[in-house]
Design an enzyme around this catalytic site. Structure first.
Site, PDB file in Angstrom:
ATOM      1  N   LYS A 116       0.810  -1.219   0.000  1.00 29.67           N
ATOM      2  CA  LYS A 116       0.000   0.000   0.000  1.00 29.67           C
ATOM      3  C   LYS A 116       0.841   1.266   0.000  1.00 29.67           C
ATOM      4  O   LYS A 116       0.346   2.331  -0.351  1.00 29.67           O
ATOM      5  CB  LYS A 116      -0.929   0.023   1.221  1.00 29.67           C
ATOM      6  CG  LYS A 116      -2.119  -0.919   1.091  1.00 29.67           C
ATOM      7  CD  LYS A 116      -3.169  -0.554   2.113  1.00 29.67           C
ATOM      8  CE  LYS A 116      -4.409  -1.408   1.948  1.00 29.67           C
ATOM      9  NZ  LYS A 116      -5.475  -0.976   2.853  1.00 29.67           N
ATOM     10  N   LYS A 197      -4.624 -10.415  -8.008  1.00 31.01           N
ATOM     11  CA  LYS A 197      -5.907 -10.715  -7.367  1.00 31.01           C
ATOM     12  C   LYS A 197      -6.914  -9.616  -7.708  1.00 31.01           C
ATOM     13  O   LYS A 197      -6.534  -8.477  -8.003  1.00 31.01           O
ATOM     14  CB  LYS A 197      -5.733 -10.878  -5.857  1.00 31.01           C
ATOM     15  CG  LYS A 197      -5.434  -9.623  -5.091  1.00 31.01           C
ATOM     16  CD  LYS A 197      -5.539  -9.890  -3.596  1.00 31.01           C
ATOM     17  CE  LYS A 197      -5.497  -8.573  -2.844  1.00 31.01           C
ATOM     18  NZ  LYS A 197      -5.645  -8.700  -1.416  1.00 31.01           N
ATOM     19  N   LYS A 200     -10.130  -3.513  -5.866  1.00 30.09           N
ATOM     20  CA  LYS A 200     -10.782  -2.275  -6.292  1.00 30.09           C
ATOM     21  C   LYS A 200      -9.799  -1.301  -6.928  1.00 30.09           C
ATOM     22  O   LYS A 200     -10.184  -0.395  -7.634  1.00 30.09           O
ATOM     23  CB  LYS A 200     -11.509  -1.623  -5.124  1.00 30.09           C
ATOM     24  CG  LYS A 200     -10.596  -1.341  -3.959  1.00 30.09           C
ATOM     25  CD  LYS A 200     -11.350  -0.734  -2.804  1.00 30.09           C
ATOM     26  CE  LYS A 200     -10.420  -0.453  -1.653  1.00 30.09           C
ATOM     27  NZ  LYS A 200     -10.047  -1.659  -0.903  1.00 30.09           N
TER      28      LYS A 200
END
Ligand code: TRP
Length: 328
Positions: A116, A197, A200
Protein backbone atom coordinates in the site's frame (compact mmCIF):
# COMPACT_ATOMS: atom_id res chain seq x y z
CA UNK A 1 -14.95 -17.44 24.46
CA UNK A 2 -18.43 -15.99 24.21
CA UNK A 3 -20.87 -16.71 27.01
CA UNK A 4 -23.09 -19.10 25.06
CA UNK A 5 -20.19 -21.57 24.57
CA UNK A 6 -19.88 -20.90 20.88
CA UNK A 7 -16.48 -19.63 19.80
CA UNK A 8 -16.34 -15.91 19.20
CA UNK A 9 -15.64 -14.88 15.60
CA UNK A 10 -14.59 -11.38 14.63
CA UNK A 11 -13.86 -9.88 11.25
CA UNK A 12 -13.60 -6.48 9.61
CA UNK A 13 -13.93 -4.83 6.22
CA UNK A 14 -12.92 -1.35 5.10
CA UNK A 15 -15.60 1.00 3.70
CA UNK A 16 -13.19 2.09 1.01
CA UNK A 17 -15.02 1.25 -2.19
CA UNK A 18 -17.61 -0.95 -3.73
CA UNK A 19 -17.81 -4.60 -2.71
CA UNK A 20 -16.50 -6.81 -5.51
CA UNK A 21 -16.48 -10.51 -6.25
CA UNK A 22 -13.03 -10.95 -4.70
CA UNK A 23 -14.35 -9.65 -1.36
CA UNK A 24 -17.51 -11.69 -1.61
CA UNK A 25 -16.16 -15.08 -2.62
CA UNK A 26 -12.86 -14.58 -0.76
CA UNK A 27 -14.18 -13.61 2.66
CA UNK A 28 -17.73 -12.28 3.00
CA UNK A 29 -19.47 -15.50 2.02
CA UNK A 30 -17.62 -17.11 4.91
CA UNK A 31 -18.89 -14.42 7.23
CA UNK A 32 -22.43 -15.50 6.39
CA UNK A 33 -21.79 -19.19 7.08
CA UNK A 34 -19.75 -18.45 10.22
CA UNK A 35 -22.89 -16.92 11.77
CA UNK A 36 -24.23 -20.46 12.19
CA UNK A 37 -21.23 -21.85 14.07
CA UNK A 38 -19.86 -18.90 16.04
CA UNK A 39 -20.96 -15.89 18.01
CA UNK A 40 -20.04 -13.49 15.22
CA UNK A 41 -19.10 -9.83 15.39
CA UNK A 42 -18.57 -7.97 12.11
CA UNK A 43 -17.04 -4.54 11.98
CA UNK A 44 -16.91 -1.86 9.31
CA UNK A 45 -13.41 -0.56 9.94
CA UNK A 46 -13.80 3.10 9.01
CA UNK A 47 -10.73 4.20 10.99
CA UNK A 48 -8.56 1.83 9.00
CA UNK A 49 -9.94 3.36 5.82
CA UNK A 50 -8.72 6.80 6.98
CA UNK A 51 -5.10 5.59 6.92
CA UNK A 52 -4.90 6.75 3.32
CA UNK A 53 -6.00 10.30 2.32
CA UNK A 54 -9.80 10.77 1.97
CA UNK A 55 -12.26 13.58 1.37
CA UNK A 56 -14.43 14.60 4.34
CA UNK A 57 -17.64 12.57 4.29
CA UNK A 58 -16.37 9.96 1.84
CA UNK A 59 -15.90 7.20 4.40
CA UNK A 60 -19.15 7.99 6.22
CA UNK A 61 -21.16 7.64 3.02
CA UNK A 62 -19.40 4.43 2.03
CA UNK A 63 -20.08 3.01 5.50
CA UNK A 64 -23.85 3.10 5.15
CA UNK A 65 -23.75 1.62 1.67
CA UNK A 66 -21.35 -1.13 2.73
CA UNK A 67 -23.58 -1.96 5.70
CA UNK A 68 -26.52 -2.39 3.32
CA UNK A 69 -24.39 -4.65 1.10
CA UNK A 70 -23.45 -6.79 4.09
CA UNK A 71 -27.08 -7.13 5.15
CA UNK A 72 -28.01 -8.00 1.56
CA UNK A 73 -25.44 -10.79 1.32
CA UNK A 74 -26.95 -12.36 4.41
CA UNK A 75 -25.38 -10.87 7.53
CA UNK A 76 -28.31 -11.24 9.89
CA UNK A 77 -28.47 -8.74 12.75
CA UNK A 78 -30.46 -11.30 14.76
CA UNK A 79 -27.60 -13.77 14.58
CA UNK A 80 -24.56 -11.51 14.65
CA UNK A 81 -23.40 -8.06 15.63
CA UNK A 82 -22.76 -5.58 12.81
CA UNK A 83 -21.24 -2.25 13.81
CA UNK A 84 -18.92 0.61 12.86
CA UNK A 85 -15.43 0.70 14.39
CA UNK A 86 -15.36 4.44 15.21
CA UNK A 87 -18.61 4.08 17.17
CA UNK A 88 -16.74 2.10 19.83
CA UNK A 89 -13.97 4.30 21.29
CA UNK A 90 -12.12 1.41 22.92
CA UNK A 91 -10.62 0.36 19.57
CA UNK A 92 -8.24 3.31 19.44
CA UNK A 93 -7.45 3.15 23.14
CA UNK A 94 -6.47 -0.50 22.96
CA UNK A 95 -4.58 0.07 19.71
CA UNK A 96 -2.27 2.47 21.57
CA UNK A 97 -1.45 -0.13 24.21
CA UNK A 98 -0.72 -2.69 21.51
CA UNK A 99 1.47 -0.25 19.59
CA UNK A 100 3.51 0.06 22.76
CA UNK A 101 4.38 -3.66 22.60
CA UNK A 102 4.68 -3.87 18.79
CA UNK A 103 8.17 -3.55 17.36
CA UNK A 104 8.98 -1.16 14.53
CA UNK A 105 10.85 -3.91 12.70
CA UNK A 106 7.85 -6.22 12.93
CA UNK A 107 5.52 -3.66 11.38
CA UNK A 108 8.04 -2.85 8.68
CA UNK A 109 7.88 -6.45 7.48
CA UNK A 110 4.12 -6.38 6.83
CA UNK A 111 3.51 -7.05 3.14
CA UNK A 112 0.20 -5.14 3.07
CA UNK A 113 2.07 -2.04 4.27
CA UNK A 114 4.75 -2.55 1.64
CA UNK A 115 2.12 -2.95 -1.10
CA UNK A 116 0.00 0.00 0.00
CA UNK A 117 2.91 2.39 0.52
CA UNK A 118 4.62 1.55 -2.74
CA UNK A 119 4.62 4.50 -5.16
CA UNK A 120 2.68 6.75 -2.75
CA UNK A 121 3.77 10.35 -2.28
CA UNK A 122 2.20 10.49 1.19
CA UNK A 123 2.43 7.61 3.65
CA UNK A 124 0.68 8.18 6.98
CA UNK A 125 2.01 6.75 10.22
CA UNK A 126 -1.47 5.23 10.62
CA UNK A 127 -0.87 3.10 7.53
CA UNK A 128 2.26 1.83 9.23
CA UNK A 129 0.61 1.05 12.59
CA UNK A 130 -2.57 -0.25 10.92
CA UNK A 131 -1.94 -3.87 12.04
CA UNK A 132 -1.91 -2.80 15.71
CA UNK A 133 -5.40 -1.30 15.30
CA UNK A 134 -6.48 -4.50 13.57
CA UNK A 135 -5.08 -6.52 16.49
CA UNK A 136 -7.04 -4.28 18.87
CA UNK A 137 -10.24 -4.89 16.87
CA UNK A 138 -9.79 -8.62 17.28
CA UNK A 139 -8.79 -8.89 20.94
CA UNK A 140 -11.26 -6.29 22.18
CA UNK A 141 -13.95 -8.96 21.73
CA UNK A 142 -12.02 -11.93 23.19
CA UNK A 143 -12.16 -13.39 19.70
CA UNK A 144 -11.24 -17.03 19.11
CA UNK A 145 -11.40 -17.10 15.32
CA UNK A 146 -10.95 -14.53 12.58
CA UNK A 147 -12.57 -15.41 9.24
CA UNK A 148 -10.49 -13.52 6.69
CA UNK A 149 -9.03 -14.07 3.26
CA UNK A 150 -5.59 -15.54 2.89
CA UNK A 151 -4.07 -12.07 2.37
CA UNK A 152 -4.64 -11.31 6.07
CA UNK A 153 -2.66 -14.27 7.39
CA UNK A 154 0.37 -12.14 8.26
CA UNK A 155 -1.75 -9.66 10.23
CA UNK A 156 -3.30 -12.46 12.27
CA UNK A 157 0.12 -13.90 13.05
CA UNK A 158 1.29 -10.44 14.09
CA UNK A 159 -1.79 -10.15 16.34
CA UNK A 160 -0.91 -13.38 18.09
CA UNK A 161 2.69 -12.30 18.58
CA UNK A 162 1.94 -8.92 20.11
CA UNK A 163 -0.93 -10.19 22.25
CA UNK A 164 1.30 -12.91 23.68
CA UNK A 165 3.91 -10.24 24.37
CA UNK A 166 1.34 -8.05 26.10
CA UNK A 167 0.21 -10.96 28.27
CA UNK A 168 3.79 -11.80 29.19
CA UNK A 169 4.50 -8.23 30.22
CA UNK A 170 1.25 -7.38 32.02
CA UNK A 171 -0.15 -10.77 33.03
CA UNK A 172 -2.73 -12.92 31.29
CA UNK A 173 -5.24 -10.34 30.07
CA UNK A 174 -6.12 -10.85 26.42
CA UNK A 175 -7.34 -13.87 24.43
CA UNK A 176 -4.87 -14.96 21.76
CA UNK A 177 -6.89 -15.65 18.58
CA UNK A 178 -6.41 -18.95 16.80
CA UNK A 179 -3.56 -19.27 14.44
CA UNK A 180 -5.49 -21.20 11.86
CA UNK A 181 -7.35 -19.07 9.36
CA UNK A 182 -10.55 -21.06 9.66
CA UNK A 183 -12.15 -20.55 6.30
CA UNK A 184 -10.59 -21.33 2.98
CA UNK A 185 -11.94 -18.46 0.92
CA UNK A 186 -11.46 -18.58 -2.80
CA UNK A 187 -8.76 -16.37 -4.27
CA UNK A 188 -10.44 -14.57 -7.11
CA UNK A 189 -8.25 -12.94 -9.73
CA UNK A 190 -8.69 -9.94 -12.00
CA UNK A 191 -10.50 -10.95 -15.21
CA UNK A 192 -8.23 -8.78 -17.37
CA UNK A 193 -5.05 -9.39 -15.40
CA UNK A 194 -5.36 -12.90 -13.97
CA UNK A 195 -1.84 -12.73 -12.50
CA UNK A 196 -3.22 -10.24 -9.98
CA UNK A 197 -5.91 -10.72 -7.37
CA UNK A 198 -9.23 -8.99 -7.99
CA UNK A 199 -9.04 -5.62 -6.27
CA UNK A 200 -10.78 -2.28 -6.29
CA UNK A 201 -7.50 -0.63 -7.27
CA UNK A 202 -7.44 -2.49 -10.60
CA UNK A 203 -6.26 -0.66 -13.69
CA UNK A 204 -9.53 -1.28 -15.52
CA UNK A 205 -13.04 -1.89 -14.12
CA UNK A 206 -13.47 -4.50 -16.86
CA UNK A 207 -11.40 -6.92 -14.77
CA UNK A 208 -13.50 -6.49 -11.64
CA UNK A 209 -17.05 -7.67 -11.01
CA UNK A 210 -18.87 -5.48 -8.52
CA UNK A 211 -21.79 -6.64 -6.42
CA UNK A 212 -23.77 -3.81 -8.00
CA UNK A 213 -23.09 -4.86 -11.61
CA UNK A 214 -26.08 -5.72 -13.78
CA UNK A 215 -26.44 -9.17 -15.35
CA UNK A 216 -25.56 -7.63 -18.73
CA UNK A 217 -22.35 -6.14 -17.32
CA UNK A 218 -21.41 -9.46 -15.76
CA UNK A 219 -21.99 -11.32 -19.02
CA UNK A 220 -19.88 -8.79 -20.89
CA UNK A 221 -17.01 -8.87 -18.42
CA UNK A 222 -17.00 -12.67 -18.45
CA UNK A 223 -17.06 -12.81 -22.22
CA UNK A 224 -14.02 -10.52 -22.38
CA UNK A 225 -12.13 -12.27 -19.59
CA UNK A 226 -8.51 -12.92 -20.53
CA UNK A 227 -7.73 -16.60 -21.00
CA UNK A 228 -4.78 -17.91 -23.05
CA UNK A 229 -4.34 -19.43 -26.47
CA UNK A 230 -3.67 -23.09 -25.90
CA UNK A 231 -7.41 -23.76 -26.04
CA UNK A 232 -7.46 -26.42 -23.34
CA UNK A 233 -9.78 -26.24 -20.32
CA UNK A 234 -7.71 -27.39 -17.37
CA UNK A 235 -7.46 -26.28 -13.72
CA UNK A 236 -3.88 -25.12 -13.48
CA UNK A 237 -3.63 -21.77 -11.63
CA UNK A 238 0.15 -21.54 -12.22
CA UNK A 239 0.18 -21.93 -15.97
CA UNK A 240 -3.41 -21.06 -16.84
CA UNK A 241 -4.43 -18.30 -14.39
CA UNK A 242 -7.29 -16.88 -16.50
CA UNK A 243 -9.05 -20.17 -17.23
CA UNK A 244 -8.44 -21.41 -13.67
CA UNK A 245 -9.96 -18.21 -12.30
CA UNK A 246 -13.17 -18.81 -14.28
CA UNK A 247 -13.24 -22.40 -13.01
CA UNK A 248 -12.74 -21.15 -9.44
CA UNK A 249 -15.65 -18.72 -9.77
CA UNK A 250 -17.90 -21.36 -11.31
CA UNK A 251 -16.88 -23.94 -8.68
CA UNK A 252 -17.45 -21.56 -5.78
CA UNK A 253 -20.86 -20.54 -7.11
CA UNK A 254 -21.98 -24.15 -7.62
CA UNK A 255 -20.18 -25.79 -4.66
CA UNK A 256 -18.17 -27.97 -7.00
CA UNK A 257 -14.54 -28.85 -7.48
CA UNK A 258 -12.77 -26.76 -10.16
CA UNK A 259 -10.63 -29.64 -11.45
CA UNK A 260 -13.71 -31.85 -11.87
CA UNK A 261 -15.62 -29.06 -13.59
CA UNK A 262 -12.79 -28.59 -16.06
CA UNK A 263 -13.42 -32.07 -17.45
CA UNK A 264 -16.87 -31.00 -18.60
CA UNK A 265 -15.54 -28.32 -20.97
CA UNK A 266 -13.57 -28.42 -24.18
CA UNK A 267 -13.92 -24.73 -25.10
CA UNK A 268 -13.59 -21.40 -23.33
CA UNK A 269 -16.86 -19.92 -24.69
CA UNK A 270 -19.29 -22.27 -22.89
CA UNK A 271 -17.18 -22.06 -19.70
CA UNK A 272 -17.56 -18.28 -19.74
CA UNK A 273 -21.30 -18.43 -20.41
CA UNK A 274 -21.89 -20.96 -17.64
CA UNK A 275 -19.72 -19.03 -15.18
CA UNK A 276 -21.66 -15.82 -15.84
CA UNK A 277 -24.99 -17.66 -15.42
CA UNK A 278 -23.92 -19.35 -12.18
CA UNK A 279 -22.72 -16.08 -10.77
CA UNK A 280 -25.90 -14.22 -11.69
CA UNK A 281 -27.94 -16.97 -9.99
CA UNK A 282 -25.92 -16.50 -6.79
CA UNK A 283 -26.21 -12.71 -6.89
CA UNK A 284 -29.91 -12.42 -7.75
CA UNK A 285 -31.27 -12.88 -4.20
CA UNK A 286 -28.62 -10.43 -2.96
CA UNK A 287 -29.76 -7.77 -5.45
CA UNK A 288 -33.35 -8.30 -4.37
CA UNK A 289 -32.59 -7.86 -0.67
CA UNK A 290 -30.36 -4.84 -1.38
CA UNK A 291 -33.17 -3.09 -3.25
CA UNK A 292 -35.50 -3.48 -0.27
CA UNK A 293 -33.18 -1.87 2.28
CA UNK A 294 -33.53 1.82 3.10
CA UNK A 295 -30.87 3.96 4.79
CA UNK A 296 -32.88 4.46 7.95
CA UNK A 297 -33.26 0.75 8.61
CA UNK A 298 -29.59 0.17 7.94
CA UNK A 299 -28.54 3.05 10.25
CA UNK A 300 -30.72 1.68 13.04
CA UNK A 301 -29.14 -1.78 12.70
CA UNK A 302 -25.69 -0.18 13.02
CA UNK A 303 -26.76 1.76 16.09
CA UNK A 304 -28.04 -1.35 17.85
CA UNK A 305 -24.89 -3.18 16.73
CA UNK A 306 -22.65 -0.53 18.31
CA UNK A 307 -24.51 -0.89 21.62
CA UNK A 308 -24.02 -4.66 21.54
CA UNK A 309 -20.36 -4.27 20.63
CA UNK A 310 -19.70 -1.77 23.41
CA UNK A 311 -21.19 -4.13 25.96
CA UNK A 312 -18.46 -6.64 25.06
CA UNK A 313 -15.61 -4.20 24.48
CA UNK A 314 -15.91 -2.07 27.62
CA UNK A 315 -15.18 -4.83 30.17
CA UNK A 316 -12.25 -6.13 28.06
CA UNK A 317 -10.77 -2.63 27.93
CA UNK A 318 -11.25 -2.36 31.68
CA UNK A 319 -9.16 -5.54 32.08
CA UNK A 320 -6.41 -3.91 30.05
CA UNK A 321 -6.48 -0.74 32.17
CA UNK A 322 -6.29 -2.88 35.32
CA UNK A 323 -3.36 -4.81 33.89
CA UNK A 324 -1.35 -1.74 32.83
CA UNK A 325 -2.02 0.00 36.17
CA UNK A 326 -1.81 3.63 35.14
CA UNK A 327 -2.80 6.23 37.75
CA UNK A 328 -6.58 6.44 38.02
N1 TRP B 1 -7.07 -5.46 7.33
C1 TRP B 1 -8.31 -6.09 6.95
C2 TRP B 1 -8.39 -6.10 5.41
O1 TRP B 1 -7.71 -5.32 4.76
C3 TRP B 1 -9.51 -5.41 7.53
C4 TRP B 1 -9.57 -5.54 9.03
C5 TRP B 1 -9.41 -4.55 9.95
C6 TRP B 1 -9.82 -6.73 9.76
N2 TRP B 1 -9.57 -5.03 11.18
C7 TRP B 1 -9.82 -6.36 11.14
C8 TRP B 1 -10.03 -8.07 9.40
C9 TRP B 1 -10.00 -7.30 12.13
C10 TRP B 1 -10.22 -9.01 10.43
C11 TRP B 1 -10.20 -8.63 11.76
O2 TRP B 1 -9.16 -6.86 4.86
Amino acid sequence: MATNDLPRAFSGIQPSGEVHLGNYLGALRNWVSTQETADSIYCIVDLHALSVPREPGEIGRNTLSLAADLLAIGIDPEKSTLFVQSNVREHTELAWHLQCVAAFGELRRMTQFKDKSEDQSFISTALFTYPALQAADIVLYDSDIVPVGDDQRQHIEFTRDIVERFNKRFGDTLVVPQHRIPTAGARIRDLQNPEKKMSKSAESPQGVIFLSDTPAQIEKKMKRAVTDNDGEVRFDPENKPGVSNLLTILATCTDADPAVLAEQYTQYGPLKTDTAAALIAVLEPIWERRAQLDDQTTAEILRVGADKARAVAEPVMERVRDAVQLHR
